[in-house]
Design a protein around this motif. Structure first.
Motif, PDB file in Angstrom:
ATOM      1  N   TYR A  75     -78.549  -1.709  -3.045  1.00  0.00           N
ATOM      2  CA  TYR A  75     -79.155  -3.037  -2.989  1.00  0.00           C
ATOM      3  C   TYR A  75     -80.057  -3.041  -1.548  1.00  0.00           C
ATOM      4  O   TYR A  75     -80.985  -3.413  -1.395  1.00  0.00           O
ATOM      5  N   GLN A  78     -82.996  -0.490  -0.859  1.00  0.00           N
ATOM      6  CA  GLN A  78     -84.018  -1.168  -1.335  1.00  0.00           C
ATOM      7  C   GLN A  78     -84.988  -2.171  -0.476  1.00  0.00           C
ATOM      8  O   GLN A  78     -86.174  -2.126  -0.848  1.00  0.00           O
ATOM      9  N   LEU A  79     -84.209  -2.463   0.534  1.00  0.00           N
ATOM     10  CA  LEU A  79     -84.950  -3.608   1.311  1.00  0.00           C
ATOM     11  C   LEU A  79     -85.483  -2.622   2.820  1.00  0.00           C
ATOM     12  O   LEU A  79     -86.371  -3.590   3.328  1.00  0.00           O
ATOM     13  N   HIS A  83     -91.671  -4.488   1.914  1.00  0.00           N
ATOM     14  CA  HIS A  83     -92.013  -4.483   0.354  1.00  0.00           C
ATOM     15  C   HIS A  83     -93.109  -3.084   0.359  1.00  0.00           C
ATOM     16  O   HIS A  83     -94.193  -3.128   1.076  1.00  0.00           O
ATOM     17  N   TYR A 153     -82.636   1.185  -9.868  1.00  0.00           N
ATOM     18  CA  TYR A 153     -83.138  -0.080  -9.103  1.00  0.00           C
ATOM     19  C   TYR A 153     -81.985  -1.196  -9.763  1.00  0.00           C
ATOM     20  O   TYR A 153     -81.590  -1.252 -10.787  1.00  0.00           O
ATOM     21  N   TYR A 178     -86.725 -11.230  -4.122  1.00  0.00           N
ATOM     22  CA  TYR A 178     -85.999  -9.873  -3.934  1.00  0.00           C
ATOM     23  C   TYR A 178     -86.930  -8.836  -4.398  1.00  0.00           C
ATOM     24  O   TYR A 178     -87.386  -7.927  -3.873  1.00  0.00           O
ATOM     25  N   THR A 182     -88.777  -5.916  -1.806  1.00  0.00           N
ATOM     26  CA  THR A 182     -88.259  -4.116  -2.177  1.00  0.00           C
ATOM     27  C   THR A 182     -89.213  -3.165  -1.993  1.00  0.00           C
ATOM     28  O   THR A 182     -90.518  -3.471  -2.381  1.00  0.00           O
TER      29      THR A 182
END
Length: 196
Positions: A75, A78-79, A83, A153, A178, A182
């Motif tokens: 999680y 992915q950040l 973006h 994902y 969210y 990402t």
């Protein structure tokens, strides 16, 4: 022993820094408890026959803590980097188009999955045996895993992920925040590893 990862997460529109900070503390708790349980299992294994029941329960709890740790690493990974949209020529995008018809079709299905009632995770998996991408809901941290599949994902849909920022009826706003935050290159790389 498991070591907590560190993450470089930029400011996210729609998800407060307070939510991210508290969420990272929760992740660190999963790491801590995974380690504590492993220590206790080692202690109780000295007399495994006498401690069979306790060892069984500790093993069940370990699955919960370990899977919580790993999912949160996915999680927060992915950040990292902020973006970034998916490269339309990537192997993952081509697989999405093959299995779902289009990126838009996948996203519509995934958004609906995220709004499943209850706590859990919305996850896009890759099954190397069938060569297909699959969406699924995972209850809690350890119930509903698709065995042998690779995590590509996912979104944490437990209330701790959004309740400081949104009421439960507005969790759709959290999902959009969210999705928009990402770095899709992370998932593209996971997919490349999964298909090897």
């Amino acid at each position: 022993m498991f070591t907590p990862k560190t993450f470089t997460i930029p400011v996210i529109e729609g998800i407060s820094q307070k939510t991210i900070d508290e969420h990272l503390k929760l992740y660190q708790g999963y790491v801590k408890h995974s380690n504590l349980i492993q220590e206790k299992i080692a202690e109780y294994k000295v007399d495994s026959e006498k401690n069979a029941y306790v060892l069984g329960e500790l093993s069940r709890r370990f699955a919960y803590e370990f899977d919580g740790m790993k999912k949160h690493e996915y999680y927060f990974d992915q950040l990292e980097g902020g973006h970034k949209e998916m490269d339309m020529e990537s192997a993952l995008m081509k697989q999405v188009e093959k299995d779902f018809g289009s990126a838009e079709n996948w996203l519509a299905e995934f958004r609906t999955l995220c709004l499943t009632r209850g706590i859990g995770w919305a996850v896009l998996w890759y099954d190397k045996v069938s060569g297909k991408l699959l969406n699924s809901w995972v209850d809690e941290q350890h119930l509903g895993q698709l065995n042998g599949l690779s995590f590509i994902y996912g979104i944490d849909m437990w209330e701790h992920s959004y309740l400081m920022d949104y009421i439960p009826g507005d969790k759709k706003k959290y999902v959009e925040s969210y999705l928009n935050a990402t770095n899709k290159d992370v998932s593209a790389k996971r997919f490349e590893e999964a298909v090897k």
